[in-house]
Design a protein around this motif. Structure first.
Motif: not given
Lengths: 389, 639
Positions: B136, B139-140, B142
Motif C-alpha cells: 500500500m 503504491l502511495r 509511487e
C-alpha cells in the motif's frame, strides 16, 4: 563456364568475371547464372525459417519468436548483400539506365525509403515490448516471494493488469507506447488532460498520420513479376529483392507493435508458381492466419514471446483475483510453474530485444548505404529522369 | 535452546503474564513520587523480570512487541488510505510521520521474516498483513513520486532569436539582385547559437530533490526499485516528449523529409541545429545530472534510466540527420549541411559524455557515423556546384552585357563558404588525400600564405575557373565583339571586386587578384579596339592605309559621324553596373576619341556645316554610353 566451379564463392566469382572481357552473350549467361544462384539462396534461406514438421525432433525457434525474427533479419541482410553485389559490382552499369530498369530501380529505391520508416517504427515498437517486459518482471518479482502474501499478490496484479491493458489498448488506439503505468489510480496528472492529449498525439513513432499498414501496402505498388520483354534477368533480380523486402517488413510489422496497423494486408502478391518464393508463401500464409485471428481478438502483436506473456498474464491475473490467504499448496505449485515460464519469457526478451533493435538499426543503415550506392551509380551514369525520393 | 523450543507452546499463557508484569513494573518505575527504597525494589524486580523474559520467553515477547509496533505503524498508514490528498502537500510533519511508519514496517517485516521461518500461523498472518501494508505504501509513494515529478518539473526556455545562420544562397535567374542580401551575415554567424553560460539547469525544482531521494531510498530498500524506475523513466520521458512540443519539433518520417521542398527543409534543418544544441547540451546534460542526483548511489541504474529516458528522442534526432544526409545533393543545401556538420561536430564530445556507458553506446556511435555521412554529403554537394556551373547553359545572350546571375550566385555562394573554412578544409583534405586531385596546385611559391594554398582555397579557385569557362562560352553568344568584351569585363571585374572586398581575398591571394585585374583590363582594351579602331579609322591619318586617303575630309567626317551614331545607338544600351569601371572606360575611350577628333578637325579645314558634332558634343555624348537604356542620335540631333 560451368557454374558449379564457383558456387562456393559468390563474390569471388564476380570479381573474377570483372576482369574478363565478355561478349554480350557471355554477359547474358552470367546474368542468368547470377539470378539462378540468387533465387536459390533466397529459397534456401527462407526454407530454414519454415516451422519444423511435427515429426521433426529438432528444437527450432518458434515462428515469430525473437530468435526467429533475428534469423529473418539475418536472411534479409544476406539477400541484400548478394543483391547489391549483382547489381553494382560486376555490371555494365549503363544497363540500369535502360528500360525496364530505368523504372524498376527508382521504384526499388522508393520502396527502400518506405522500408526505412518501417524500421524506425519497429525500433520504437520494440520499446513498447520492453515496457511490457518490465511490467512482467515486476509481476515475476512479486510472485516469486515465499510465502506469498496479500501485498505481493496486489503488487503482481497491478503489474499484470497494466501489462494486459497495455498490450490490448496498443492496437485499438493505433497508438504506440501507451503508458498505462506512470499515472496511478488517483491520476497524478488527471488535472492535466490537455498535456496528456498532446502527448498522445506525440506518441506517433514516425510522424503524424503515418501508418504501417499503408506503408506495407505501398511496398506492393508496382510490384509485378517481370513478364515477356521485361523479364530480363536483372529485372527479375530486382523483383526477387523487392519481394524479400516486402515479406520481411510485413512480418516485422505483424510481430511488433507498430503505429497504425489496422487493415494490414494479408494477401501476398506473389505468383504461386515461383519456385524461389515457396517458403515465403507458406510462411506468409501461416503468419497471415495468425494475424486474422489476432485482429479479431485485438492484441499488440504476433511476437511469440508477447503472446506467451499475454496468456500467462491473463492466467496469473485470474490467480491473483481469486487469491485468499493462505494459498493452497496445489495452486501455489501451479502458479510457480507459470511464474517460472513468465520469468523465462522475460529472460528471452531481456537477452533478445536489444540485439534485435540493434539488428534493425543495422538493416536500416545497410539500406541507407545501398540506396546511396545505387543512387551514386545512377548519378554517375547520367542524371536521373525523375527527382529522387 | 532445544528445550525452550518445545516448551514454548505450553507456556504461552505464562509469557503473556510475564510481559504484563514487566509492563506494570515499568509503568510504576516511571512514576515521579517514589521513595528511594521503592525505586530500588522495583529496579530489582524489573531486572529479574527482564532476565526471565530474556531467558525463557524472549522470542514470544519480541513477537508481541512487534505485533504492537506493527499495529501502530499500520494505523499511521491506513489513516492515509481514506485521504486522497498528496502527503507531501500536507506538511513536513505528516511526511516524516508517514515515512517513519513505512520505515517501521520495513524493519518489522525483516524481524518477522527472521521469526517466521519456523513461526506459527499468527506470525505468518501478521507478516502477510505487513506485506500488504508495505505494498500500500509503495503504491502511495509511487503516486507521490509521480505527483512531485509532474508538479515540479521545469523547462529550460531558450531564446529562439539567439540562433543565427547564414541565409540561403539560391540560384534564380529571375531574381537579379541575389547580391549582398547576405552580406552582413558573415559577422553574425560567428558563435551562432552558442548556448551560453552554465549548461546545467534544474529540470525539477531543487527543493523537492530531497523528497524524491527519500522515496528512492525507501522504494529501493523495499525491493520496489523496478516500480520506481518505471514511474521515474515514464514521467521524465513524457517530459522530454513535451519539451519537443515546446520547441515545436515535429516528428518527420524519412519519406517526409525527402519529399520536402527546399524552403521547408531549410527551416527544419535550422530548427534541428538549434534544438540539437539545446537538447544535448542543456536539457539532456541536466537530465543526466538529475538522474545522478537521484539515483547516483545505485550505480548503473542511474545511467540505465537516463538512456531509457533519452533514447527515443535521440533516435528521432538521429533519423532527421540521416534523412537529410541521404537527400539529393543540390548546391543550395551545402550551407545547411555544413551547419549541421558543425553543430554535430561541436556536440560530439557532449554526446560522448552523455552516453559513455554501455547502455547508450550504440546511439553514441550512430552520432559519430552521422557526422561522417553529413561530411560526405557536404563534399558531394560541393562538387555538385562545379557540375551545376558547367551545366548552366544559355541560348540567348545575356542582355546589355551586364553581370550574369550565375556570376553573382557563384561569388556570393563561395563568399559564404569561407565562413565554413575550417570544416571544409578538413573535409576536402580527406578527399584530396584519398586520391590526388588534379585541382590541387602545388604550393611552390615561397611567399604564399598558408590560407591561399589550403584545400578550400584550391577548390574555390577551381570553382571560379569553371565559372570563367562558362562565362567565356556565354560571351560567344554576342554578335558584337565589343559587347562580348564588355560582358567578360563586367563579370570578371565583379569577381575580382567580390574577392577583394571579402575574406575571399585571403583564399585567392594577391597573385590571383593581380592576374584577374589584368584580365578585365585586357577585356576593356579589347573592347576599345573592337569598337573604336574602325570608327576612328575614318578620321585618323594613317600612313599605312590607303583606304580613306583618297576620300575627302568631308566624306571622312560623314563616315565618322555615321559610325559614331551607330556606336552611340547600340552602346547606350550596354551596361556597366560598376560606376567606377564605367567612368574609367568612358574616360579612356573619351581620351582616345576626342584626341583623334580634335586632331582631325585641326588638320583638316572642314566647313562648319559638315561638322555635325563639336568636340564638346562628342565629349558629353560619350557620357551616355553604358547606361543601359537605348538612345538614338539620328532624329534628335540632325542638323
Amino acid at each position: 563456364m560451368p557454374a558449379t566451379d564457383y558456387q562456393g564463392s559468390f563474390l569471388g566469382r564476380i570479381s573474377i568475371r570483372r576482369n574478363q572481357v565478355m561478349s554480350m552473350e557471355g554477359n547474358h549467361e552470367q546474368e542468368l547464372e547470377d539470378l539462378e544462384l540468387f533465387q536459390k539462396h533466397v529459397a534456401d534461406r527462407f526454407a530454414d525459417l519454415l516451422p519444423p514438421q511435427p515429426s521433426d525432433e529438432t528444437h527450432a525457434d518458434p515462428l515469430l519468436s525473437i530468435s526467429w525474427l533475428r534469423k529473418l533479419l539475418d536472411a534479409f541482410l544476406c539477400c541484400e548483400a548478394e543483391f547489391k553485389a549483382i547489381l553494382i559490382m560486376g555490371r555494365e552499369t549503363s544497363q540500369i539506365l535502360k528500360p525496364p530498369l530505368d523504372r524498376l530501380i527508382p521504384e526499388l529505391l522508393e520502396r527502400t525509403v518506405k522500408a526505412l520508416d518501417i524500421c524506425n517504427a519497429i525500433t520504437n515498437g520494440i520499446e513498447s515490448v520492453r515496457h511490457y517486459q518490465k511490467l512482467a518482471e515486476i509481476a515475476v518479482t512479486a510472485l516469486e516471494n515465499k510465502p506469498i502474501g496479500d501485498g505481493q499478490i496486489k503488487r503482481a496484479r497491478r503489474a499484470l493488469n497494466s501489462l494486459v491493458t497495455a498490450m490490448t489498448t496498443e492496437d485499438k488506439d493505433g497508438n504506440n507506447y501507451t503508458r498505462t503505468w506512470s499515472f496511478g489510480r488517483r491520476g497524478a496528472a488527471s488535472g492535466n488532460n490537455k498535456v496528456t492529449g498532446q502527448l498522445r498525439s506525440l506518441s506517433w513513432s514516425v510522424s503524424r498520420n503515418w501508418s504501417a499498414a499503408r506503408q506495407i501496402h505501398a511496398l506492393t505498388t508496382n510490384l509485378v513479376a517481370p513478364r515477356g520483354g521485361e523479364s530480363s534477368s536483372l529485372a527479375s533480380t530486382v523483383y526477387v529483392m523487392s519481394t524479400v523486402m516486402l515479406f520481411v517488413m510485413w512480418a516485422m510489422v505483424a510481430a511488433i507493435p507498430c503505429q497504425e496497423r489496422g487493415g494490414l494486408a494479408t494477401h501476398f502478391p506473389v505468383p504461386k508458381q515461383l519456385a524461389w518464393a515457396q517458403s515465403m508463401i507458406v510462411l506468409h500464409e501461416k503468419i497471415g492466419e495468425e494475424w486474422k485471428k489476432k485482429e479479431k481478438k485485438g492484441s499488440a502483436g504476433l511476437l511469440d514471446e508477447m503472446q506467451k506473456m499475454e496468456k500467462l498474464g491473463q492466467s496469473l491475473i485470474d490467480f491473483t483475483d481469486n487469491f485468499q490467504f493462505p494459498a493452497e499448496d496445489e495452486r501455489v505449485e501451479e502458479v510457480a510453474t507459470q511464474v517460472a515460464e513468465l520469468a523465462e519469457t522475460c529472460r528471452k526478451m531481456q537477452d533478445g530485444l536489444v540485439p534485435l533493435q540493434l539488428q534493425i538499426r543495422e538493416v536500416f543503415h545497410r539500406m541507407v548505404r545501398s540506396r546511396t550506392e545505387i543512387h551514386d551509380l545512377l548519378e554517375s551514369n547520367g542524371k536521373l529522369s525523375a527527382p529522387m525520393v | 535452546m532445544a528445550g525452550y523450543q518445545s516448551m514454548m507452546p505450553n507456556h504461552e499463557g505464562e509469557q503473556h503474564l510475564l510481559a504484563a508484569a514487566h509492563h506494570v513494573v515499568k509503568a510504576l518505575r516511571a512514576a515521579k513520587n517514589l521513595s528511594d527504597d521503592m525505586r530500588k525494589v522495583l529496579g530489582d524486580l524489573d531486572g529479574h523480570l527482564s532476565k526471565m523474559t530474556g531467558n525463557t520467553e524472549s522470542r514470544g515477547g519480541e513477537f508481541v512487541e512487534i505485533e504492537e509496533r506493527f499495529k501502530r505503524a499500520e494505523n499511521r498508514i491506513l489513516r492515509w488510505e481514506s485521504n486522497q490528498t498528496m502527503i507531501w502537500d500536507t506538511g513536513t510533519e505528516e511526511v516524516s510521520d508517514y515515512i517513519g511508519a513505512v520505515e517501521e514496517i520495513q524493519t518489522l517485516i525483516e524481524s518477522l521474516r527472521r521469526l517466521s521461518v519456523k513461526g506459527n500461523g499468527k506470525q505468518k498472518e501478521i507478516l502477510s498483513r505487513a506485506d500488504s501494508a508495505l505494498q500500500m505504501t509503495m503504491l502511495r509513494l509511487e503516486e507521490q513520486l509521480i505527483h512531485i515529478l509532474v508538479q515540479h518539473k521545469q523547462y529550460f526556455e531558450p531564446e529562439y532569436v539567439s540562433f543565427h545562420s547564414c541565409q540561403d544562397v539560391v540560384y534564380d535567374e529571375s531574381y537579379v539582385s541575389v547580391e549582398d542580401e547576405s552580406s552582413d551575415e558573415s559577422s553574425r554567424r560567428v558563435n551562432s547559437g552558442r548556448v551560453s553560460g552554465e549548461y546545467i539547469v534544474d529540470l525539477i525544482k531543487p527543493h523537492v530533490i530531497p523528497d524524491i531521494k527519500t522515496i528512492v531510498n525507501i522504494m529501493f530498500g523495499a525491493n520496489y526499485d523496478q516500480e520506481f524506475c518505471e514511474a521515474y523513466v515514464g514521467v521524465r520521458k513524457d517530459a522530454l516528449t513535451e519539451y519537443f512540443v515546446i520547441l515545436e519539433l515535429e516528428k518527420l518520417s524519412i519519406e517526409d523529409v525527402l519529399k520536402m521542398n527546399w524552403r521547408t527543409l531549410s527551416s527544419e534543418i535550422k530548427k534541428w541545429n538549434w534544438a540539437m544544441k539545446i537538447i544535448i547540451r542543456v536539457y539532456l546534460a541536466s537530465e543526466k545530472n538529475l538522474c545522478n542526483k537521484i539515483l547516483g548511489e545505485y550505480g548503473t541504474i542511474s545511467s540505465f534510466c537516463f538512456v531509457e529516458i533519452a533514447k527515443a528522442s535521440l533516435i528521432c534526432l538521429l533519423n532527421f540527420g540521416e534523412a537529410v544526409a541521404m537527400s539529393s545533393v543540390q548546391p543550395e543545401k551545402l550551407f545547411r549541411l555544413l551547419d549541421m556538420y558543425e553543430v554535430l561536430e561541436d556536440l560530439l564530445s557532449d554526446i560522448d559524455g552523455l552516453l559513455y556507458e554501455e547502455a547508450g553506446s550504440y546511439i553514441r556511435i550512430e552520432f559519430h557515423e552521422l557526422l561522417r555521412k553529413l561530411g560526405y554529403s557536404a563534399k558531394a554537394t560541393f562538387s555538385e556546384l562545379q557540375i551545376a556551373i558547367a551545366s548552366n547553359t544559355s541560348i540567348k545572350p545575356f542582355p546589355q552585357g551586364g553581370i550574369h546571375p550565375l556570376t553573382r550566385y557563384v561569388m556570393n555562394y563561395i563568399k559564404t563558404l569561407t565562413l565554413y573554412d575550417e570544416s571544409l578544409n578538413l573535409l576536402l583534405l580527406d578527399q584530396d588525400s584519398d586520391h590526388s586531385n588534379p585541382v590541387l596546385e602545388t604550393a611552390n611559391e615561397q611567399d604564399a600564405s598558408s590560407v591561399t594554398f589550403c584545400p578550400l582555397a584550391c577548390h574555390l579557385r577551381s570553382v571560379t575557373s569553371a565559372l570563367q569557362c562558362n562565362l567565356f562560352d556565354k560571351s560567344k553568344l554576342y554578335k558584337e565583339e565589343g559587347l562580348r568584351h564588355i560582358f567578360l569585363m563586367n563579370n570578371i571585374h565583379y569577381m575580382v571586386d567580390k574577392v577583394k572586398g571579402s575574406d575571399l581575398r585571403l583564399f585567392f591571394g594577391d597573385e590571383w587578384i593581380r592576374k584577374h585585374n589584368g584580365k578585365f583590363q585586357q577585356h576593356a582594351k579589347s573592347y576599345e579596339r573592337a569598337t573604336w579602331s574602325s570608327v576612328l579609322s575614318f578620321i585618323r591619318d594613317c600612313p599605312h592605309s590607303n583606304t580613306f586617303f583618297k576620300a575627302t575630309p568631308k566624306e571622312r567626317c560623314r563616315g565618322f559621324n555615321l559610325a559614331f551614331e551607330e556606336v552611340y545607338k547600340s552602346q547606350t544600351q550596354w551596361s556597366i553596373p560598376d560606376s567606377q569601371l564605367k567612368e574609367d572606360l568612358r574616360i579612356s575611350s573619351s581620351l582616345k576619341v576626342i584626341h583623334a577628333y580634335r586632331t582631325f578637325l585641326g588638320r583638316n579645314h572642314i566647313s562648319d556645316k559638315y561638322i555635325k558634332y563639336s568636340v564638346d558634343d562628342l565629349e558629353s555624348l560619350l557620357l551616355d554610353l553604358f547606361v543601359g537604356s537605348p538612345r538614338s542620335l539620328h532624329s534628335s540631333q540632325k542638323r
